[in-house]
Design a protein around this motif. Sequence first.
Motif, PDB file in Angstrom:
ATOM      1  N   GLY A 365       0.975  -1.141  -0.282  1.00  0.00           N
ATOM      2  CA  GLY A 365      -0.094  -0.091   0.216  1.00  0.00           C
ATOM      3  C   GLY A 365       1.180   1.491  -0.169  1.00  0.00           C
ATOM      4  N   LEU A 366       1.771   1.561  -0.846  1.00  0.00           N
ATOM      5  CA  LEU A 366       2.966   2.496  -0.711  1.00  0.00           C
ATOM      6  C   LEU A 366       1.561   3.674  -1.333  1.00  0.00           C
ATOM      7  CD1 LEU A 366       6.045   3.042   0.034  1.00  0.00           C
ATOM      8  CD2 LEU A 366       5.886   2.323  -2.477  1.00  0.00           C
ATOM      9  N   GLN A 367       2.297   4.890  -0.382  1.00  0.00           N
ATOM     10  CA  GLN A 367       1.307   6.103  -0.378  1.00  0.00           C
ATOM     11  C   GLN A 367       2.046   7.155  -1.505  1.00  0.00           C
ATOM     12  OE1 GLN A 367      -1.672   7.320   1.558  1.00  0.00           O
ATOM     13  NE2 GLN A 367      -3.120   5.526   1.889  1.00  0.00           N
ATOM     14  N   LEU A 368       1.743   7.716  -2.560  1.00  0.00           N
ATOM     15  CA  LEU A 368       3.034   8.853  -2.879  1.00  0.00           C
ATOM     16  C   LEU A 368       2.409  10.320  -2.764  1.00  0.00           C
ATOM     17  CD1 LEU A 368       4.830   7.239  -5.904  1.00  0.00           C
ATOM     18  CD2 LEU A 368       5.249   6.839  -3.863  1.00  0.00           C
ATOM     19  N   THR A 369       3.070  11.146  -2.455  1.00  0.00           N
ATOM     20  CA  THR A 369       2.742  12.473  -2.333  1.00  0.00           C
ATOM     21  C   THR A 369       2.825  13.258  -3.907  1.00  0.00           C
ATOM     22  OG1 THR A 369       2.558  12.349  -0.071  1.00  0.00           O
ATOM     23  CG2 THR A 369       1.853  14.796  -2.033  1.00  0.00           C
ATOM     24  N   LEU A 370       2.284  14.361  -4.534  1.00  0.00           N
ATOM     25  CA  LEU A 370       2.635  14.853  -5.810  1.00  0.00           C
ATOM     26  C   LEU A 370       2.561  16.117  -5.755  1.00  0.00           C
ATOM     27  CD1 LEU A 370       2.627  15.084  -9.042  1.00  0.00           C
ATOM     28  CD2 LEU A 370       0.119  15.719  -8.916  1.00  0.00           C
ATOM     29  N   PRO A 388      -0.178   4.438  -5.688  1.00  0.00           N
ATOM     30  CA  PRO A 388       0.140   4.628  -7.665  1.00  0.00           C
ATOM     31  C   PRO A 388      -0.074   2.461  -7.958  1.00  0.00           C
ATOM     32  CG  PRO A 388       2.250   4.138  -6.229  1.00  0.00           C
ATOM     33  CD  PRO A 388       1.430   4.681  -5.167  1.00  0.00           C
ATOM     34  N   THR A 389      -0.389   2.595  -8.751  1.00  0.00           N
ATOM     35  CA  THR A 389      -0.374   1.625  -9.207  1.00  0.00           C
ATOM     36  C   THR A 389       0.423   0.814  -9.541  1.00  0.00           C
ATOM     37  OG1 THR A 389      -0.595   1.555 -11.756  1.00  0.00           O
ATOM     38  CG2 THR A 389      -2.808   2.428 -10.760  1.00  0.00           C
ATOM     39  N   PRO A 390       0.679  -0.790  -9.618  1.00  0.00           N
ATOM     40  CA  PRO A 390       1.932  -2.308  -9.559  1.00  0.00           C
ATOM     41  C   PRO A 390       3.173  -1.393 -11.180  1.00  0.00           C
ATOM     42  CG  PRO A 390       0.231  -2.989  -8.492  1.00  0.00           C
ATOM     43  CD  PRO A 390      -0.377  -1.325  -8.805  1.00  0.00           C
ATOM     44  N   ILE A 391       2.068  -1.135 -12.009  1.00  0.00           N
ATOM     45  CA  ILE A 391       2.682  -0.867 -12.821  1.00  0.00           C
ATOM     46  C   ILE A 391       3.309   0.088 -12.934  1.00  0.00           C
ATOM     47  CG2 ILE A 391       1.085  -0.174 -14.137  1.00  0.00           C
ATOM     48  CD1 ILE A 391       2.160  -1.535 -17.323  1.00  0.00           C
ATOM     49  N   VAL A 418      -1.582  13.977 -15.471  1.00  0.00           N
ATOM     50  CA  VAL A 418      -2.619  12.744 -15.142  1.00  0.00           C
ATOM     51  C   VAL A 418      -1.674  11.788 -14.058  1.00  0.00           C
ATOM     52  CG1 VAL A 418      -1.361  11.558 -17.553  1.00  0.00           C
ATOM     53  CG2 VAL A 418      -3.802  10.891 -16.845  1.00  0.00           C
ATOM     54  N   LEU A 419      -1.897  10.751 -13.388  1.00  0.00           N
ATOM     55  CA  LEU A 419      -1.894   9.708 -12.545  1.00  0.00           C
ATOM     56  C   LEU A 419      -3.024   8.862 -12.753  1.00  0.00           C
ATOM     57  CD1 LEU A 419      -0.769  12.309  -9.571  1.00  0.00           C
ATOM     58  CD2 LEU A 419       0.793  10.776 -10.617  1.00  0.00           C
ATOM     59  N   PRO A 420      -1.953   7.813 -12.606  1.00  0.00           N
ATOM     60  CA  PRO A 420      -3.042   6.355 -12.002  1.00  0.00           C
ATOM     61  C   PRO A 420      -3.030   6.286 -10.357  1.00  0.00           C
ATOM     62  CG  PRO A 420      -0.706   5.359 -12.872  1.00  0.00           C
ATOM     63  CD  PRO A 420      -0.986   6.924 -12.949  1.00  0.00           C
ATOM     64  N   GLY A 423      -6.186   3.613  -5.623  1.00  0.00           N
ATOM     65  CA  GLY A 423      -6.833   3.686  -5.311  1.00  0.00           C
ATOM     66  C   GLY A 423      -6.027   3.589  -3.222  1.00  0.00           C
ATOM     67  N   ASP A 424      -7.084   3.682  -2.076  1.00  0.00           N
ATOM     68  CA  ASP A 424      -6.860   4.132  -0.618  1.00  0.00           C
ATOM     69  C   ASP A 424      -6.006   6.434  -1.166  1.00  0.00           C
ATOM     70  OD1 ASP A 424      -5.027   1.649  -0.019  1.00  0.00           O
ATOM     71  OD2 ASP A 424      -6.798   2.163   0.506  1.00  0.00           O
ATOM     72  N   GLY A 425      -5.494   6.186  -0.092  1.00  0.00           N
ATOM     73  CA  GLY A 425      -4.681   7.949  -0.126  1.00  0.00           C
ATOM     74  C   GLY A 425      -5.945   8.449   0.040  1.00  0.00           C
ATOM     75  N   SER A 426      -5.774  10.005  -0.689  1.00  0.00           N
ATOM     76  CA  SER A 426      -6.736  10.809  -0.545  1.00  0.00           C
ATOM     77  C   SER A 426      -7.861  10.742  -1.961  1.00  0.00           C
ATOM     78  CB  SER A 426      -6.140  12.111  -0.639  1.00  0.00           C
ATOM     79  OG  SER A 426      -5.295  12.385  -1.530  1.00  0.00           O
ATOM     80  N   ALA A 427      -7.354   9.696  -2.924  1.00  0.00           N
ATOM     81  CA  ALA A 427      -8.111   9.508  -4.499  1.00  0.00           C
ATOM     82  C   ALA A 427      -8.794   7.745  -4.450  1.00  0.00           C
ATOM     83  CB  ALA A 427      -7.467   9.653  -5.325  1.00  0.00           C
ATOM     84  N   GLY A 428     -10.141   7.632  -5.008  1.00  0.00           N
ATOM     85  CA  GLY A 428     -10.620   6.648  -5.241  1.00  0.00           C
ATOM     86  C   GLY A 428      -9.506   5.485  -6.965  1.00  0.00           C
ATOM     87  N   GLU A 429      -9.718   4.178  -7.100  1.00  0.00           N
ATOM     88  CA  GLU A 429      -9.002   3.933  -7.963  1.00  0.00           C
ATOM     89  C   GLU A 429      -9.508   4.367  -9.168  1.00  0.00           C
ATOM     90  OE1 GLU A 429      -8.423  -0.446 -10.011  1.00  0.00           O
ATOM     91  OE2 GLU A 429      -9.219  -0.127  -8.264  1.00  0.00           O
TER      92      GLU A 429
END
Length: 456
Positions: A365-370, A388-391, A418-420, A423-429
């Motif tokens: 569940g690694l989360q990143l900040t933009l 982020p998505t795994p790919i 644009v970002l893939p 889920g989780d974080g502050s946005a859904g999938e």
Amino acid sequence: SPGDDLEPLWSPDGTRIAFESRRHGQSEVYVMNADGSNAVRLTSNTSYDGHPSWSPDGGRLVFASNRNGSDGIWIMNADGSGATLYYSVADSHRPMWSPDGTRLAAVGQVDDGPGVFAVEDAIEAEVTPLFVNRTNVPIYLYWSPAGDVVSFITNHEEGIALYLAQADGSEEARLLATGAPFYWHWRPSGDELLMHTGAAASDARLAFVGAEDGEAGEDLARPGFFQAPGISANGRYLAWAEVDGGVRWLVVRPEEGDGGERLPHRGAVAMGWSPNPESAQLAFISPVGTDERPVLGFQGPLRVLDAESGEVDVLSPHSVLAFFWSPEGSQIAYLTLAGEEDGMQVAGWRGPLARRSKGAAQRNGLQLTLWVADVASGRSTQLLTFRPTPIYLTQFLPFFDQYALSHRVWSPDGTALVLPVAGDGSAGEGIYVVPVNGDGARRVTDGDIAFWGGGQ
């Protein structure tokens, strides 16, 4: 609600998105507004239609289809009218327009094996095979800035092979070099490319290769710990990393004359020139610290070097994982690990993290900040925290410096990214468009990864 939506691609003007979807059972091509509204189905039949790609002027779409019983590339107007078979080659996929819009190239299959094929922008034009090989399968195409040469990589017994092919098929595709890993940057004039192979190994190379004759020049230096080399937008400066006297250096050198800058660094370094031809600014990241312990990866503070004055400014003191210049060169978007911007330790960003399996990335569940930074003022604004998505995490970010040369995460007008999102974080999938003015991210479609269209 949207079903299985794939292959989203923005129009050159950033107002529409073409995508493939199975929401009505079989794969068809759709277009919708950039905010996700007004999805319109452009194709409708019982056969496969997919892999849409915009023409540079945004007036037409090419797509892969087997609607007439065999695989081929079709072309239609952006409203879905006038669908016409462009050319037929088995297993054709991922068509790419040349930057000037005069040709198309795609990967396909003939009796002699998989290959790269090109055709002029005219209905019923003759298909030109640029490369066919049973064992070396093309996996990525990259047009030259002039649109007269297709560069591509294939698998090879020695790792990866880089080929150049004249788009008109007038010459046999030339094998330029083999090695692993492999990175290259086209000179803005399109007459040469700067390649880096073999990382920092004893057989590594850093040299210009002629697009006309395929001849490689002498090595510019003993390559150090970096990935993609850099050529400034105006062609006046070069950048790479080297090892000299046991010290790791980031090197910025004028294309002509003496001078330049040499900055010591730890670990590896990732770099990228401003796309503004009036600018001589190089952004880079690398680890910092004073201890003697080995450091893996290139994550570190985001800094900008002015090649003309030699001044270095720190845009972000956080440990940055990747960064991307805006189209006009006034802003830089960058990514950090959420909640651990200061003192972050992600050992081996090019190693263990890059090699995590899809399942491992999902479990962690690694989360990143933009963030987005204004280069002139140095002020940064936080835009979004996301998973982020795994790919995206394992195949794109570890090689962001190479992808930044040919794939757009910024909209053509520089107002959004644009970002893939997994889920989780502050946005859904889904795939999100993130305005840089802080208006809030908008989900536009399903998908694992996406980029803006409108040329290279």
